[in-house]
Design a protein around this motif. Structure first.
Motif, mmCIF file in Angstrom:
data_model
loop_
_atom_site.group_PDB
_atom_site.id
_atom_site.type_symbol
_atom_site.label_atom_id
_atom_site.label_comp_id
_atom_site.label_asym_id
_atom_site.label_seq_id
_atom_site.Cartn_x
_atom_site.Cartn_y
_atom_site.Cartn_z
ATOM 1 N N ARG A 170 10.339 -4.639 -2.282
ATOM 2 C CA ARG A 170 9.737 -3.395 -1.794
ATOM 3 C C ARG A 170 8.334 -3.186 -2.350
ATOM 4 N NH1 ARG A 170 13.258 0.948 0.075
ATOM 5 N NH2 ARG A 170 12.082 2.457 -1.136
ATOM 6 N N THR A 171 8.005 -3.897 -3.413
ATOM 7 C CA THR A 171 6.661 -3.746 -3.989
ATOM 8 C C THR A 171 5.589 -4.378 -3.109
ATOM 9 O OG1 THR A 171 6.895 -5.780 -5.302
ATOM 10 C CG2 THR A 171 7.610 -3.715 -6.323
ATOM 11 N N ILE A 172 5.992 -5.193 -2.130
ATOM 12 C CA ILE A 172 5.027 -5.752 -1.176
ATOM 13 C C ILE A 172 4.762 -4.667 -0.139
ATOM 14 C CG2 ILE A 172 4.508 -7.709 0.318
ATOM 15 C CD1 ILE A 172 6.861 -9.187 -0.922
ATOM 16 N N ALA A 173 3.925 -3.717 -0.485
ATOM 17 C CA ALA A 173 3.777 -2.501 0.317
ATOM 18 C C ALA A 173 2.780 -2.670 1.447
ATOM 19 C CB ALA A 173 3.365 -1.339 -0.579
ATOM 20 N N HIS A 174 2.951 -1.836 2.461
ATOM 21 C CA HIS A 174 2.059 -1.807 3.613
ATOM 22 C C HIS A 174 1.759 -0.347 3.911
ATOM 23 C CE1 HIS A 174 0.852 -2.115 7.900
ATOM 24 N NE2 HIS A 174 0.404 -3.286 7.534
ATOM 25 N N PRO A 175 0.500 0.054 3.897
ATOM 26 C CA PRO A 175 0.161 1.477 4.002
ATOM 27 C C PRO A 175 0.280 2.044 5.412
ATOM 28 C CG PRO A 175 -1.826 0.171 3.923
ATOM 29 C CD PRO A 175 -0.691 -0.784 3.748
ATOM 30 N N GLN A 176 1.435 2.609 5.718
ATOM 31 C CA GLN A 176 1.584 3.357 6.967
ATOM 32 C C GLN A 176 2.800 4.250 6.817
ATOM 33 O OE1 GLN A 176 2.281 0.136 9.819
ATOM 34 N NE2 GLN A 176 4.334 0.861 10.094
ATOM 35 N N ASN A 177 2.859 5.347 7.580
ATOM 36 C CA ASN A 177 4.008 6.234 7.497
ATOM 37 C C ASN A 177 5.014 5.883 8.585
ATOM 38 O OD1 ASN A 177 3.198 7.496 9.931
ATOM 39 N ND2 ASN A 177 1.784 8.816 8.788
ATOM 40 N N ASP A 178 6.058 6.713 8.714
ATOM 41 C CA ASP A 178 7.163 6.353 9.604
ATOM 42 C C ASP A 178 7.123 7.096 10.931
ATOM 43 O OD1 ASP A 178 7.754 8.884 8.663
ATOM 44 O OD2 ASP A 178 9.909 8.528 8.618
ATOM 45 N N THR A 179 5.980 7.708 11.262
ATOM 46 C CA THR A 179 5.909 8.490 12.496
ATOM 47 C C THR A 179 6.273 7.656 13.711
ATOM 48 O OG1 THR A 179 4.189 9.895 11.537
ATOM 49 C CG2 THR A 179 4.431 9.930 13.932
ATOM 50 N N ASN A 180 5.760 6.449 13.798
ATOM 51 C CA ASN A 180 6.033 5.597 14.960
ATOM 52 C C ASN A 180 7.507 5.248 15.069
ATOM 53 O OD1 ASN A 180 3.331 5.591 15.614
ATOM 54 N ND2 ASN A 180 2.895 3.668 14.563
ATOM 55 N N VAL A 181 8.162 4.998 13.916
ATOM 56 C CA VAL A 181 9.583 4.652 13.934
ATOM 57 C C VAL A 181 10.408 5.828 14.422
ATOM 58 C CG1 VAL A 181 11.560 3.988 12.545
ATOM 59 C CG2 VAL A 181 9.348 2.919 12.129
ATOM 60 N N ARG A 182 10.148 7.027 13.891
ATOM 61 C CA ARG A 182 10.916 8.208 14.301
ATOM 62 C C ARG A 182 10.680 8.520 15.783
ATOM 63 N NH1 ARG A 182 9.211 12.524 12.232
ATOM 64 N NH2 ARG A 182 7.459 11.791 10.959
ATOM 65 N N THR A 183 9.433 8.386 16.233
ATOM 66 C CA THR A 183 9.135 8.620 17.649
ATOM 67 C C THR A 183 9.878 7.642 18.543
ATOM 68 O OG1 THR A 183 6.940 9.488 17.112
ATOM 69 C CG2 THR A 183 7.306 8.737 19.373
ATOM 70 N N ARG A 184 9.903 6.375 18.121
ATOM 71 C CA ARG A 184 10.588 5.339 18.898
ATOM 72 C C ARG A 184 12.083 5.616 18.985
ATOM 73 N NH1 ARG A 184 10.293 1.695 22.984
ATOM 74 N NH2 ARG A 184 11.493 -0.185 22.550
ATOM 75 N N ILE A 185 12.701 5.989 17.876
ATOM 76 C CA ILE A 185 14.138 6.288 17.877
ATOM 77 C C ILE A 185 14.429 7.446 18.828
ATOM 78 C CG2 ILE A 185 16.039 7.190 16.488
ATOM 79 C CD1 ILE A 185 14.919 5.619 14.121
ATOM 80 N N TYR A 186 13.608 8.492 18.768
ATOM 81 C CA TYR A 186 13.828 9.660 19.615
ATOM 82 C C TYR A 186 13.648 9.322 21.089
ATOM 83 C CZ TYR A 186 13.511 14.437 21.379
ATOM 84 O OH TYR A 186 13.721 15.605 22.076
ATOM 85 N N GLU A 187 12.590 8.575 21.406
ATOM 86 C CA GLU A 187 12.355 8.199 22.802
ATOM 87 C C GLU A 187 13.489 7.355 23.360
ATOM 88 O OE1 GLU A 187 8.602 6.262 22.625
ATOM 89 O OE2 GLU A 187 7.435 8.123 22.783
ATOM 90 N N ARG A 188 13.978 6.420 22.552
ATOM 91 C CA ARG A 188 15.086 5.568 23.002
ATOM 92 C C ARG A 188 16.379 6.373 23.139
ATOM 93 N NH1 ARG A 188 14.526 0.664 25.119
ATOM 94 N NH2 ARG A 188 16.177 -0.307 23.895
ATOM 95 N N TYR A 189 16.577 7.330 22.258
ATOM 96 C CA TYR A 189 17.755 8.202 22.310
ATOM 97 C C TYR A 189 17.782 8.949 23.648
ATOM 98 C CZ TYR A 189 20.937 12.020 21.027
ATOM 99 O OH TYR A 189 21.959 12.932 20.979
ATOM 100 N N LEU A 190 16.656 9.511 24.048
ATOM 101 C CA LEU A 190 16.590 10.232 25.314
ATOM 102 C C LEU A 190 16.733 9.272 26.498
ATOM 103 C CD1 LEU A 190 13.661 12.731 24.600
ATOM 104 C CD2 LEU A 190 16.134 13.144 24.426
#
Length: 286
Positions: A170-190
């Motif tokens: 997990r220390t191999i970090a990549h600077p971005q938040n999870d907005t895209n992941v949450r949006t994708r899950i919600y869009e696929r859910y609908l």
């Protein structure tokens, strides 16, 4: 009479088969000589064979992918869906951490050709379906063979070891938040008809301000252990990448594992997340 016995013995000997995917079966051993194979015993010593031959053990064959152990030298994973991202993930972990796992020895990737019958494709064809990764052999035995025989102390120890390994990569970090992941899950859910949590799901999904390198498929089948219950290797980095920091936990807590594996991993987890939103989405998506 002697001639008859000799003829009978010759008839019982297995005939060479073409070295194709359809002629290889999971759990079986073969002697390969060029483009042909002959079934053999698991006790066959590769060192006793001429240079033109090698012993092949079929470790796994599923979903168009083939996992082979060649002699006592290396393992190959090849076939449909074997992609460069898996090899790159393995290299990234090997080069930047001390997490035990296979080292990539070679890799090649090709576009899938139009093949009338992929099952008849020669595995070593110059243009194989999708990809090929050659890697070192991970020592130990699959944890799937051991987990149900372990006592509570051993299970707890293995789970703590795994969480320690997770912390390392997990220390191999990549600077971005999870907005895209949450949006994708919600869009696929609908998209797939999810209605029960249509208005609540965006608030129910866990949130993360940063992403971390994630294996995303830590399960007994992908963990190797030795006789003293020490973790000796993490396998199958196919789904690895940078995900929200809760994703490893969410994947391990999937209701897809038999027995008490997830219970022990949850009990030993260094951090827990509220997965009610993920659980609601999974009922529709997975």
């Amino acid at each position: 009479m002697t001639l008859s016995r000799n003829n009978s013995h010759q008839m019982d000997e297995p005939s060479p088969l073409p070295y194709t995917i359809q002629n290889l079966h999971a759990g079986q051993h073969y002697i390969r000589d060029g483009t042909t194979i002959i079934p053999c015993q698991s006790t066959t010593d590769p060192l006793s064979l001429p240079p033109s031959q090698e012993v092949i053990k079929v470790l796994s064959k599923q979903m168009g992918r083939l996992l082979l152990q060649l002699d006592i030298a290396w393992v190959t994973k090849e076939g449909s869906g074997v992609l460069p991202t898996e090899a790159e993930a393995m290299r990234l972990v090997f080069n930047n951490t001390d997490v035990p796992g296979p080292e990539v020895l070679f890799a090649s990737f090709h576009r899938v050709n139009e093949i009338a019958d992929p099952q008849q494709c020669d595995i070593r064809d110059s243009n194989p379906p999708d990809g090929l990764i050659g890697m070192t052999i991970a020592p130990g035995i699959p944890m799937t063979d051991e987990w149900d025989t372990l006592d509570d102390d051993a299970k707890e120890s293995i789970c703590y070891q795994l969480w320690d390994l997770v912390a390392k990569f997990r220390t191999i970090a990549h600077p971005q938040n999870d907005t895209n992941v949450r949006t994708r899950i919600y869009e696929r859910y609908l998209h797939f008809g999810g209605l029960r949590y249509k208005n609540q799901l965006p608030r129910m999904l866990p949130r993360s301000e940063h992403s971390v390198f994630t294996h995303a498929d830590i399960a007994p089948r992908n963990v190797m252990v030795d006789e003293e219950n020490r973790v000796t290797g993490l396998l199958d980095w196919e789904w690895a990448g940078w995900y929200p920091d809760y994703w490893e936990y969410a994947q391990i807590m999937r209701p897809a594992f038999k027995g008490d594996w997830s219970e022990w991993m949850e009990r030993t987890a260094p951090q827990r997340w509220d997965l009610r939103g993920i659980g609601a989405a999974r009922k529709v998506l997975f």
